[in-house]
Write an enzyme that holds these catalytic residues in place. Structure first.
Site, PDB file in Angstrom:
ATOM      1  CB  ILE A  45      29.851 -31.957  -5.545  1.00 19.84           C
ATOM      2  CG1 ILE A  45      28.920 -32.239  -5.433  1.00 19.84           C
ATOM      3  CG2 ILE A  45      30.848 -32.988  -6.320  1.00 19.84           C
ATOM      4  CD1 ILE A  45      27.716 -32.718  -6.710  1.00 19.84           C
ATOM      5  CG  ASP A  46      32.877 -27.037  -5.871  1.00 23.32           C
ATOM      6  OD1 ASP A  46      33.002 -26.954  -4.554  1.00 23.32           O
ATOM      7  OD2 ASP A  46      33.709 -26.670  -6.604  1.00 23.32           O
ATOM      8  CE  LYS A  47      24.330 -20.930  -5.477  1.00 29.00           C
ATOM      9  NZ  LYS A  47      24.371 -19.935  -5.058  1.00 29.00           N
TER      10      LYS A  47
END
Length: 303
Positions: A136-138
Site C-alpha cells: 500500500i502507498d506510503k
C-alpha cells in the site's frame, strides 16, 4: 547487465526515442535519457543521440545495468502486528511509512522493522522485499499480509491473482456522491504525460475494478468504503479521480488545497484471505487512524 530489446511500431514514426520507450515498459523518460548518455542503448546496433527520431522497425537494444545493491538493515521500529503464526503476519502500517527499501528510502521502512521483529520472511521477492506479498502507498495506512516462507508467499499471491482475497478501504473524497453504491471498471496504466502517475487508459493498461459504497455525506465531501477486485498501483486514487471525486489529501490526483491531513485520507481497513496451511478463511479489521476520525468529526460539524 540485463539486455532488453524493443521493436518500434509504425505508430511511433518520427517520435523522439526517449518519449516512445516509456510506453513499452515501466521506464521513465529521464532513465531512458541516462541510458542513451551512458551508451547503454543502441538502435540497429549503433548508439544514438538523445533527440533521435524513431523509424518503424527500429530494433532498440538496452543494456540495463544491475540495480544498486542496498544493504537492508533490521531496525527496531515499533510495528502494530495484528496477527502472526509460523506462516503469515498481518501488520497495520501507519501513514507515512514506506513498505520496502528503494533508492531514496534505504531505511525506516516496514521491511526494516519486520526484519528486526520477525525471524523468518519469505525470499521470493529478493533481499529488498522479503515477505512482501502486496503493497500500500506510503501515505495510505492499514493492513498488509506478509509471508514468512515461500510456500505461504506463493499461496497468497495466487489468491490475489484469483481475486479471492478481501480488501476493503475507507476514504474521504471530494464532492458529494449522489448514488449510494457503484462499480468502477476502467483499465489503469502508466500516465503518458507524467510517468510518476497512473491513469485510466486503454494503452499498455491492465483491467482494474473498484466497488464502493457511500457511508456518509457531508457538505463538500463523501466518506466511502471501497472494495478492491483487482490491485493496481494507486487504483482507488486513480479511479476516484476518474469519476470526479479524488481522495482528499492527494495532490497527485486531486486538488493541492484540501483537508488538513498529511497524505491521502485512505485506510486499508479490512483484509481477508485463506490461510496458506490450514485453508481457514481469516479476516482482520484495523480501526480508522485518529487523524481520519478527527477529520470526519470536523466534517460533521461543518455540515
Amino acid at each position: 547487465m540485463n539486455k532488453v530489446q524493443v521493436t518500434i511500431e509504425e505508430k511511433h514514426e518520427n517520435e523522439r526515442l526517449d518519449k516512445v520507450l516509456p510506453q513499452y515498459d515501466d521506464w521513465s523518460r529521464s532513465q531512458v535519457q541516462i541510458w542513451i548518455k551512458e551508451g547503454n542503448l543502441e538502435v540497429n546496433g549503433k548508439t544514438v543521440k538523445g533527440n533521435y527520431k524513431c523509424k518503424a522497425g527500429d530494433e532498440v537494444t538496452i543494456n540495463i545495468p544491475e540495480p544498486e545493491v542496498l544493504d537492508v538493515v533490521p531496525e527496531n521500529i515499533p510495528l502494530d502486528i495484528v496477527f502472526e503464526d509460523s506462516d503469515v503476519v498481518v501488520v497495520n502500517k501507519p501513514r507515512g511509512m514506506v513498505v520496502h527499501p528503494a533508492p531514496g528510502h534505504p531505511s525506516g521502512t516496514l521491511v526494516n522493522g519486520l526484519m528486526y521483529h520477525i525471524k523468518d520472511l519469505s525470499g521470493i521477492n529478493g533481499v529488498l522485499r522479503p515477505g512482501i506479498v502486496h503493497r500500500i502507498d506510503k501515505d495510505t495506512s492499514g493492513l498488509l499480509m506478509v509471508a514468512k516462507n515461500d510456500k505461504s508467499h506463493e499461496s497468497l499471491v495466487e489468491q490475489l491473482k484469483a481475486k479471492t482475497t478481501l480488501r476493503k478501504y475507507f476514504a474521504i473524497v471530494h464532492g458529494v456522491i449522489e448514488h449510494d453504491h457503484a462499480t468502477i471498471d476502467a483499465p489503469i496504466g502508466r500516465d503518458k504525460k507524467d510517468r510518476q502517475r497512473m491513469a485510466v487508459t486503454n494503452e499498455n493498461s491492465r483491467d482494474a475494478v473498484t466497488h464502493f459504497n457511500v457511508v456518509e455525506r457531508f457538505k463538500d465531501f463523501s466518506f466511502i468504503e471501497c472494495q478492491l477486485e483487482t490491485g493496481r498501483t494507486h487504483q482507488i486514487r486513480v479511479h476516484m479521480h476518474y469519476i470526479g471525486h479524488p481522495v482528499a489529501g492527494d495532490p497527485k490526483y486531486g486538488p493541492k488545497k484540501t483537508l488538513d491531513i498529511e497524505g491521502q485520507a485512505l485506510h486499508a481497513a479490512t483484509l481477508g484471505f485463506e490461510h496458506p496451511t490450514t485453508g481457514e478463511f481469516m479476516q482482520f479489521e484495523a480501526p480508522l487512524p485518529d487523524e481520519m476520525t478527527k477529520l470526519l468529526d470536523e466534517l460533521k460539524k461543518r455540515s
